[in-house]
Design a protein around this motif. Structure first.
Motif, PDB file in Angstrom:
ATOM      1  N   LEU A 110      -1.998  -4.201  11.357  1.00  0.00           N
ATOM      2  CA  LEU A 110      -3.313  -3.638  10.875  1.00  0.00           C
ATOM      3  C   LEU A 110      -4.308  -4.993  10.373  1.00  0.00           C
ATOM      4  O   LEU A 110      -3.722  -5.960   9.781  1.00  0.00           O
ATOM      5  CB  LEU A 110      -3.070  -3.103   9.428  1.00  0.00           C
ATOM      6  N   LYS A 111      -5.504  -5.089  10.629  1.00  0.00           N
ATOM      7  CA  LYS A 111      -6.623  -5.751  10.239  1.00  0.00           C
ATOM      8  C   LYS A 111      -7.280  -5.180   9.207  1.00  0.00           C
ATOM      9  O   LYS A 111      -7.930  -4.158   9.500  1.00  0.00           O
ATOM     10  CB  LYS A 111      -7.229  -6.370  11.553  1.00  0.00           C
ATOM     11  N   ASP A 112      -7.262  -5.980   8.044  1.00  0.00           N
ATOM     12  CA  ASP A 112      -8.052  -5.350   6.999  1.00  0.00           C
ATOM     13  C   ASP A 112      -9.331  -6.286   6.720  1.00  0.00           C
ATOM     14  O   ASP A 112      -9.323  -7.371   6.181  1.00  0.00           O
ATOM     15  CB  ASP A 112      -7.182  -5.187   5.800  1.00  0.00           C
ATOM     16  N   PRO A 113     -10.513  -5.780   6.725  1.00  0.00           N
ATOM     17  CA  PRO A 113     -11.808  -6.604   6.669  1.00  0.00           C
ATOM     18  C   PRO A 113     -12.054  -6.913   5.255  1.00  0.00           C
ATOM     19  O   PRO A 113     -12.983  -7.621   4.824  1.00  0.00           O
ATOM     20  CB  PRO A 113     -12.870  -5.834   7.399  1.00  0.00           C
ATOM     21  N   SER A 114     -11.859  -6.020   4.395  1.00  0.00           N
ATOM     22  CA  SER A 114     -11.960  -5.941   2.987  1.00  0.00           C
ATOM     23  C   SER A 114     -10.838  -5.584   2.112  1.00  0.00           C
ATOM     24  O   SER A 114     -10.933  -4.432   1.382  1.00  0.00           O
ATOM     25  CB  SER A 114     -13.188  -5.220   2.561  1.00  0.00           C
ATOM     26  N   PRO A 115      -9.794  -6.272   1.934  1.00  0.00           N
ATOM     27  CA  PRO A 115      -8.749  -6.109   1.348  1.00  0.00           C
ATOM     28  C   PRO A 115      -8.599  -6.099   0.011  1.00  0.00           C
ATOM     29  O   PRO A 115      -9.347  -6.450  -1.000  1.00  0.00           O
ATOM     30  CB  PRO A 115      -7.681  -7.380   1.604  1.00  0.00           C
ATOM     31  N   ASP A 116      -7.835  -4.816  -0.406  1.00  0.00           N
ATOM     32  CA  ASP A 116      -7.422  -4.597  -1.890  1.00  0.00           C
ATOM     33  C   ASP A 116      -6.119  -5.034  -2.223  1.00  0.00           C
ATOM     34  O   ASP A 116      -5.237  -5.250  -1.029  1.00  0.00           O
ATOM     35  CB  ASP A 116      -7.953  -3.149  -2.251  1.00  0.00           C
ATOM     36  N   TRP A 117      -5.802  -5.285  -3.286  1.00  0.00           N
ATOM     37  CA  TRP A 117      -4.332  -5.538  -3.660  1.00  0.00           C
ATOM     38  C   TRP A 117      -3.696  -4.807  -4.656  1.00  0.00           C
ATOM     39  O   TRP A 117      -4.230  -4.670  -5.784  1.00  0.00           O
ATOM     40  CB  TRP A 117      -4.590  -7.155  -3.998  1.00  0.00           C
ATOM     41  N   ARG A 118      -2.272  -4.771  -4.381  1.00  0.00           N
ATOM     42  CA  ARG A 118      -1.369  -4.123  -5.275  1.00  0.00           C
ATOM     43  C   ARG A 118      -0.242  -5.016  -5.635  1.00  0.00           C
ATOM     44  O   ARG A 118       0.437  -5.248  -4.171  1.00  0.00           O
ATOM     45  CB  ARG A 118      -1.044  -2.607  -5.152  1.00  0.00           C
ATOM     46  N   PRO A 119       0.325  -5.247  -6.543  1.00  0.00           N
ATOM     47  CA  PRO A 119       1.575  -6.071  -6.646  1.00  0.00           C
ATOM     48  C   PRO A 119       2.623  -5.061  -6.077  1.00  0.00           C
ATOM     49  O   PRO A 119       2.893  -3.856  -6.382  1.00  0.00           O
ATOM     50  CB  PRO A 119       1.784  -6.240  -8.142  1.00  0.00           C
ATOM     51  N   THR A 120       3.620  -5.752  -5.282  1.00  0.00           N
ATOM     52  CA  THR A 120       4.950  -5.061  -4.929  1.00  0.00           C
ATOM     53  C   THR A 120       5.712  -4.514  -6.270  1.00  0.00           C
ATOM     54  O   THR A 120       5.525  -5.121  -7.076  1.00  0.00           O
ATOM     55  CB  THR A 120       5.578  -6.103  -3.748  1.00  0.00           C
ATOM     56  N   PRO A 121       6.605  -3.861  -6.251  1.00  0.00           N
ATOM     57  CA  PRO A 121       7.598  -3.393  -7.275  1.00  0.00           C
ATOM     58  C   PRO A 121       8.249  -4.686  -7.809  1.00  0.00           C
ATOM     59  O   PRO A 121       8.204  -5.032  -8.958  1.00  0.00           O
ATOM     60  CB  PRO A 121       8.575  -2.310  -6.680  1.00  0.00           C
ATOM     61  N   SER A 122       8.679  -5.513  -6.880  1.00  0.00           N
ATOM     62  CA  SER A 122       9.579  -6.630  -7.410  1.00  0.00           C
ATOM     63  C   SER A 122       8.491  -7.704  -7.839  1.00  0.00           C
ATOM     64  O   SER A 122       8.819  -8.417  -8.859  1.00  0.00           O
ATOM     65  CB  SER A 122      10.107  -7.430  -6.154  1.00  0.00           C
ATOM     66  N   MET A 123       7.134  -7.796  -7.303  1.00  0.00           N
ATOM     67  CA  MET A 123       6.220  -8.514  -7.946  1.00  0.00           C
ATOM     68  C   MET A 123       5.942  -8.019  -9.510  1.00  0.00           C
ATOM     69  O   MET A 123       5.944  -8.981 -10.483  1.00  0.00           O
ATOM     70  CB  MET A 123       4.892  -8.699  -7.643  1.00  0.00           C
ATOM     71  N   LYS A 124       5.842  -6.856  -9.734  1.00  0.00           N
ATOM     72  CA  LYS A 124       5.505  -6.237 -11.092  1.00  0.00           C
ATOM     73  C   LYS A 124       6.777  -6.548 -12.040  1.00  0.00           C
ATOM     74  O   LYS A 124       6.459  -6.734 -13.184  1.00  0.00           O
ATOM     75  CB  LYS A 124       5.220  -4.642 -10.825  1.00  0.00           C
ATOM     76  N   THR A 144     -10.820 -12.795   1.403  1.00  0.00           N
ATOM     77  CA  THR A 144     -11.769 -11.996   2.319  1.00  0.00           C
ATOM     78  C   THR A 144     -11.303 -11.197   3.249  1.00  0.00           C
ATOM     79  O   THR A 144     -11.946 -10.460   3.920  1.00  0.00           O
ATOM     80  CB  THR A 144     -12.786 -13.130   2.782  1.00  0.00           C
ATOM     81  N   ARG A 145     -10.249 -11.566   3.906  1.00  0.00           N
ATOM     82  CA  ARG A 145      -9.441 -10.882   4.999  1.00  0.00           C
ATOM     83  C   ARG A 145      -8.070 -10.971   4.832  1.00  0.00           C
ATOM     84  O   ARG A 145      -7.435 -11.721   4.517  1.00  0.00           O
ATOM     85  CB  ARG A 145      -9.959 -11.460   6.437  1.00  0.00           C
ATOM     86  N   ALA A 146      -7.381  -9.822   5.373  1.00  0.00           N
ATOM     87  CA  ALA A 146      -5.906  -9.788   5.578  1.00  0.00           C
ATOM     88  C   ALA A 146      -5.565  -9.037   6.841  1.00  0.00           C
ATOM     89  O   ALA A 146      -6.121  -8.147   7.227  1.00  0.00           O
ATOM     90  CB  ALA A 146      -5.553  -9.039   4.142  1.00  0.00           C
ATOM     91  N   MET A 147      -4.574  -9.563   7.460  1.00  0.00           N
ATOM     92  CA  MET A 147      -3.805  -9.055   8.558  1.00  0.00           C
ATOM     93  C   MET A 147      -2.488  -8.884   8.098  1.00  0.00           C
ATOM     94  O   MET A 147      -1.709  -9.640   7.741  1.00  0.00           O
ATOM     95  CB  MET A 147      -3.715  -9.960   9.499  1.00  0.00           C
ATOM     96  N   HIS A 148      -1.983  -7.236   8.246  1.00  0.00           N
ATOM     97  CA  HIS A 148      -0.619  -6.776   7.609  1.00  0.00           C
ATOM     98  C   HIS A 148       0.290  -7.175   8.983  1.00  0.00           C
ATOM     99  O   HIS A 148      -0.125  -6.681   9.950  1.00  0.00           O
ATOM    100  CB  HIS A 148      -0.869  -5.338   7.326  1.00  0.00           C
ATOM    101  N   LEU A 149       1.451  -7.542   8.388  1.00  0.00           N
ATOM    102  CA  LEU A 149       2.414  -7.660   9.418  1.00  0.00           C
ATOM    103  C   LEU A 149       3.514  -6.477   9.670  1.00  0.00           C
ATOM    104  O   LEU A 149       3.188  -5.486   8.564  1.00  0.00           O
ATOM    105  CB  LEU A 149       3.428  -8.843   9.097  1.00  0.00           C
ATOM    106  N   SER A 150       4.327  -6.272  10.354  1.00  0.00           N
ATOM    107  CA  SER A 150       5.092  -5.070  10.614  1.00  0.00           C
ATOM    108  C   SER A 150       6.108  -5.267   9.479  1.00  0.00           C
ATOM    109  O   SER A 150       6.793  -3.978   9.261  1.00  0.00           O
ATOM    110  CB  SER A 150       5.803  -5.094  11.883  1.00  0.00           C
ATOM    111  N   TRP A 151       6.465  -6.123   8.789  1.00  0.00           N
ATOM    112  CA  TRP A 151       7.220  -6.331   7.621  1.00  0.00           C
ATOM    113  C   TRP A 151       6.592  -5.644   6.316  1.00  0.00           C
ATOM    114  O   TRP A 151       5.507  -6.074   6.228  1.00  0.00           O
ATOM    115  CB  TRP A 151       7.627  -7.616   7.416  1.00  0.00           C
TER     116      TRP A 151
END
Length: 197
Positions: A110-124, A144-151
């Motif tokens: 997935l290519k995200d042109p305007s990414p938002d962020w949520r911490p993962t459960p382990s980050m939190k 400003t951009r994010a590319m999601h990996l299959s992981w």
């Protein structure tokens, strides 16, 4: 007083003689981001400004269909080859610790042109004071951009905090300067193969 003037003149005369009589040392930066240093014997040595080494894709990928991204965790560099073979090299941030580091093959899903962020459960869990959500903008840790990996939870993304680049500073993702992720985002596509070593 006259002794100081004499020493100064002697120093300036010696320095001038060294510059005029000594061999020239020239250097210039070419478009590939390397420095060419010409030695007195006209031997040219090419050095990368950032001291990253360029790599070939063949030892790591069987083809360049949809391009290929190689992230070298130890040198903190992201290598990208377009399908045509055109090569790009970017400094990056890598995970803080080995237990946060994942290696192996994945791909851009997935290519995200305007990414938002949520911490993962382990980050939190590690950082309970962190917000539950940060929308797109200058406070967003994904830049400003994010590319999601299959992981799950893994991304290649930008950052507004440029101090992180070239360091072990992420919670698992690979971070780039915003201008670099914007360039890579424009070149890579969904399905681009990714290898972290």
């Amino acid at each position: 007083m006259s002794q100081k003037g004499f020493d100064r003149r002697a120093f300036l005369a010696a320095a001038s003689a060294a510059v005029v009589g000594g061999p020239a040392l020239a250097q210039s930066v070419d478009g590939a981001g390397t420095v060419e240093i010409e030695r007195p014997i006209n031997h040219v040595i090419r050095r990368n400004i950032s001291s990253f080494r360029t790599l070939d894709w063949q030892p790591h990928f069987s083809n360049l269909t949809k391009g290929a991204v190689l992230v070298d965790i130890s040198s903190r560099a992201l290598h990208y080859w377009e399908e045509s073979g055109q090569y790009h090299l970017y400094p990056c941030s890598v995970p803080l610790t080995e237990d946060l580091t994942r290696r192996g093959r994945t791909q851009v899903v997935l290519k995200d042109p305007s990414p938002d962020w949520r911490p993962t459960p382990s980050m939190k869990q590690r950082n309970p004071e962190w917000p539950d959500y940060v929308g797109p903008g200058p406070d967003n840790p994904l830049g400003t951009r994010a590319m999601h990996l299959s992981w799950q939870y893994y991304r290649i993304h930008g950052t507004h905090d440029t101090r992180k680049i070239g360091r072990r500073s992420s919670n698992g993702c690979i971070g780039l300067y915003n201008e670099h992720i914007e360039e890579l985002y424009g070149l890579a596509q969904v399905g681009t193969q990714v290898l972290l070593i």
